[in-house]
Design a protein around this motif. Structure first.
Motif, short mmCIF file in Angstrom:
data_model
loop_
_atom_site.label_atom_id
_atom_site.label_comp_id
_atom_site.label_asym_id
_atom_site.label_seq_id
_atom_site.Cartn_x
_atom_site.Cartn_y
_atom_site.Cartn_z
N VAL A 123 2.48 14.55 16.10
CA VAL A 123 3.60 13.72 15.64
C VAL A 123 3.20 12.73 14.53
N HIS A 124 1.97 12.21 14.58
CA HIS A 124 1.58 11.20 13.60
C HIS A 124 1.00 11.80 12.32
N HIS A 125 0.91 13.12 12.29
CA HIS A 125 0.31 13.75 11.10
C HIS A 125 1.37 14.12 10.08
N PHE A 126 0.98 14.06 8.82
CA PHE A 126 1.87 14.43 7.72
C PHE A 126 1.89 15.96 7.61
N LYS A 127 2.97 16.57 8.08
CA LYS A 127 3.06 18.03 8.05
C LYS A 127 4.46 18.45 7.59
N PRO A 128 4.65 18.48 6.27
CA PRO A 128 5.99 18.81 5.75
C PRO A 128 6.50 20.18 6.21
N LEU B 280 18.59 -3.93 18.12
CA LEU B 280 17.96 -3.28 16.97
C LEU B 280 17.34 -1.95 17.41
N PRO B 281 18.16 -0.89 17.49
CA PRO B 281 17.58 0.42 17.84
C PRO B 281 16.63 0.87 16.71
N LEU B 282 15.40 1.22 17.09
CA LEU B 282 14.39 1.57 16.08
C LEU B 282 14.33 3.07 15.88
N ASN B 283 14.64 3.52 14.68
CA ASN B 283 14.57 4.98 14.48
C ASN B 283 13.14 5.49 14.50
N ILE B 284 12.20 4.58 14.20
CA ILE B 284 10.81 5.03 14.17
C ILE B 284 10.34 5.51 15.55
N GLY B 285 10.93 4.94 16.62
CA GLY B 285 10.59 5.36 17.98
C GLY B 285 10.88 6.85 18.16
N LEU B 286 12.03 7.28 17.68
CA LEU B 286 12.40 8.70 17.80
C LEU B 286 11.65 9.55 16.77
N HIS B 287 11.45 8.98 15.58
CA HIS B 287 10.76 9.76 14.55
C HIS B 287 9.29 10.03 14.91
N ARG B 288 8.78 9.24 15.83
CA ARG B 288 7.37 9.45 16.22
C ARG B 288 7.25 9.75 17.71
N ASP B 289 8.27 10.38 18.26
CA ASP B 289 8.25 10.73 19.68
C ASP B 289 7.59 12.11 19.85
N PRO B 290 6.42 12.15 20.55
CA PRO B 290 5.71 13.44 20.67
C PRO B 290 6.52 14.48 21.45
N MET C 54 11.07 19.06 1.73
CA MET C 54 10.26 19.00 2.96
C MET C 54 9.35 17.76 2.92
N ILE C 55 8.76 17.50 1.75
CA ILE C 55 7.85 16.35 1.61
C ILE C 55 8.64 15.04 1.80
N ILE C 56 9.82 14.98 1.21
CA ILE C 56 10.64 13.77 1.33
C ILE C 56 11.02 13.54 2.81
N ASN C 57 11.45 14.61 3.48
CA ASN C 57 11.84 14.46 4.89
C ASN C 57 10.68 14.00 5.76
N GLU C 58 9.50 14.60 5.50
CA GLU C 58 8.35 14.22 6.34
C GLU C 58 7.94 12.76 6.06
N THR C 59 8.07 12.34 4.82
CA THR C 59 7.74 10.93 4.52
C THR C 59 8.79 10.01 5.15
N LEU C 60 10.06 10.41 5.10
CA LEU C 60 11.10 9.60 5.72
C LEU C 60 10.89 9.51 7.23
N ARG C 61 10.37 10.59 7.82
CA ARG C 61 10.12 10.57 9.27
C ARG C 61 9.01 9.57 9.60
N LEU C 62 7.90 9.65 8.86
CA LEU C 62 6.74 8.82 9.19
C LEU C 62 6.84 7.40 8.64
N TYR C 63 7.38 7.27 7.42
CA TYR C 63 7.41 5.96 6.75
C TYR C 63 8.81 5.70 6.17
#
Ligand code: HEM
Length: 386
Positions: free
Chosen positions: A297-302, A280-290, A243-252
């Protein structure tokens, strides 16, 4: 949504675009490498790092650099049957090349002019590419000599061995060209090192800030491994850490976007993309889409990932793709996750992690998302807290 652009170039700009036959052939070879259990080799590299950390206990330590050495050592050992020292120059040159490529990624090149006049960056990157090629060829030659002299049983012992086998394939159709062999080695050196390097560093940052998650992860590690080294069976049970790895991959997530060459006119949602452009499709756009993840969305919540990725994304497959999607997605995903879990388990067994006041938050995308000023933490040995 219309048809997606054809998968052309992957995020490794030195890799030439490949056709699907090539990819199948490549994956067959590479599959042999990933089918092996690399855990002992990873553990040996983590132990080397931790031995060094003994002398740093209670003092500030910059983990991004530490993980750079660790991940370089791991990929050298597992993929190339060598050690960090042998790949050191290649890593250093790839690192320079990455910085140059990153600052030129969105610059427009005018075809005729760029043939007549070369910028300083282009000249430098050509020079680096040639030097990297020469170094890779030296490693290849050294391995071939070892096989000829009977020092290595077969060519098939690691990733380099598998590539060499493909390079010498008796069937011309399947044979890997020298150019492809060098490109694959470069890709592997970069992909196998830089990505896990960043991921580990960002995870440690989050664990240092979120002491509750650090404690939960440690408890899980101790429950599963006690004070013993990690093993594959236990690694598969590390739910909190996943869960921690996935949440870090989502945010960073180390990969910021997936560069693609559009080879023909194509409709992408509301956009009509012309042929012969790069996107250049940015995955971060989707990973941080509220709309997908909610107002936090911007908080670390594994805990978002407690019931798996499908539930966390509300069953939207393309909402979370830190390792890419489709035929060009990451072949090293399982390897990377195992490496991260082994390293984190061994660290958490020994140390509590606190953030140093020296840390300055400044993520910067240089092909991967890196901490510009490093990540400084203070490690306290667990036994002294008892
Ligand atoms: C956290 C770690 C990693 C992340 C986030 C990551 C991410 C990615 C992504 C997003 C792609 C797809 C690029 C695209 O579609 O354009 C990719 C491809 C690839 N990755 Fe990884 N990667 C990681 C670790 C690794 C490791 C450890 C290896 C090797 C040991 C590796 C080897 C590769 C290779 C060879 C490809 C190219 C596949 C192809 O061209 O078909 N990666 N990676």
């Amino acid at each position: 949504m219309g048809k997606a652009p054809k998968a052309g170039q992957s995020h490794f700009p030195w890799g030439k675009p490949k056709d699907s036959n090539y990819i199948c052939h490549y994956c067959l070879h590479i599959g042999g490498f990933f089918g092996q259990n690399m855990t002992p080799a990873i553990i040996a590299s983590v132990e080397t790092m931790l031995e060094k950390w003994n002398a740093q206990e209670g003092k500030e330590i910059e983990v991004y650099q530490e993980f750079r050495l660790l991940t370089s050592e791991v990929i050298s050992r597992t993929a190339f049957g060598s050690n960090y020292m042998e790949g050191e120059k290649i890593f250093a040159m790839l690192s320079k090349l990455t910085v140059i490529m990153s600052r030129n990624l969105s610059k427009t090149r005018i075809p005729l002019i760029s043939k007549l006049w070369k910028s300083a960056d282009l000249l430098e990157s050509e020079k680096l590419s040639k030097e990297i090629k020469d170094r890779v060829l030296k490693i290849v030659k050294k391995r071939e000599d070892k096989v000829v002299n009977g020092e290595v049983n077969s060519l098939r012992s690691d990733f380099l061995g598998l590539l060499l086998n493909a390079y010498h394939d008796s069937d011309e159709k399947n044979r890997l060209s020298l150019e492809d062999l060098v490109a694959e080695c470069k890709t592997f050196y970069f992909a196998g090192q830089e990505t896990v390097n960043s991921l580990l560093a960002w995870i440690v940052l989050h664990l240092a800030i979120h002491g509750d998650w650090q404690e939960k992860a440690r408890r899980e590690v101790i429950d599963i491994f006690g004070n013993q080294n990690p093993h594959l069976e236990g690694i598969a049970k590390l739910k909190i850490m996943t869960m921690i790895i996935n949440e870090t991959l989502r945010l960073y997530g180390p990969s910021n976007g997936l560069p693609r060459a559009v080879t023909r006119e194509v409709q992408l949602g509301k956009l009509l993309l012309p042929a012969n452009i790069d996107i250049l499709p940015l995955n971060i756009g989707l990973h941080r889409d509220p709309h997908i993840w909610g107002d936090d969305v911007h908080h670390f919540k594994p805990e978002r990932f407690a019931k798996g990725i499908a539930k966390a994304t509300n069953y939207t497959t393309a909402a979370f793709f830190p390792f890419g999607l489709g035929p060009r997605s990451c072949v090293g995903m399982t390897f990377a996750t195992i490496e991260a879990k082994v390293a984190l388990s061994m660290i958490l067994q020994r140390y509590t992690i606190a953030l140093s006041p020296a840390y300055v938050h400044s993520p910067i995308p240089i092909l991967t998302l890196r901490p510009q000023h490093g990540i400084q933490v203070i490690l306290k040995p667990i036994h002294s807290n008892a």
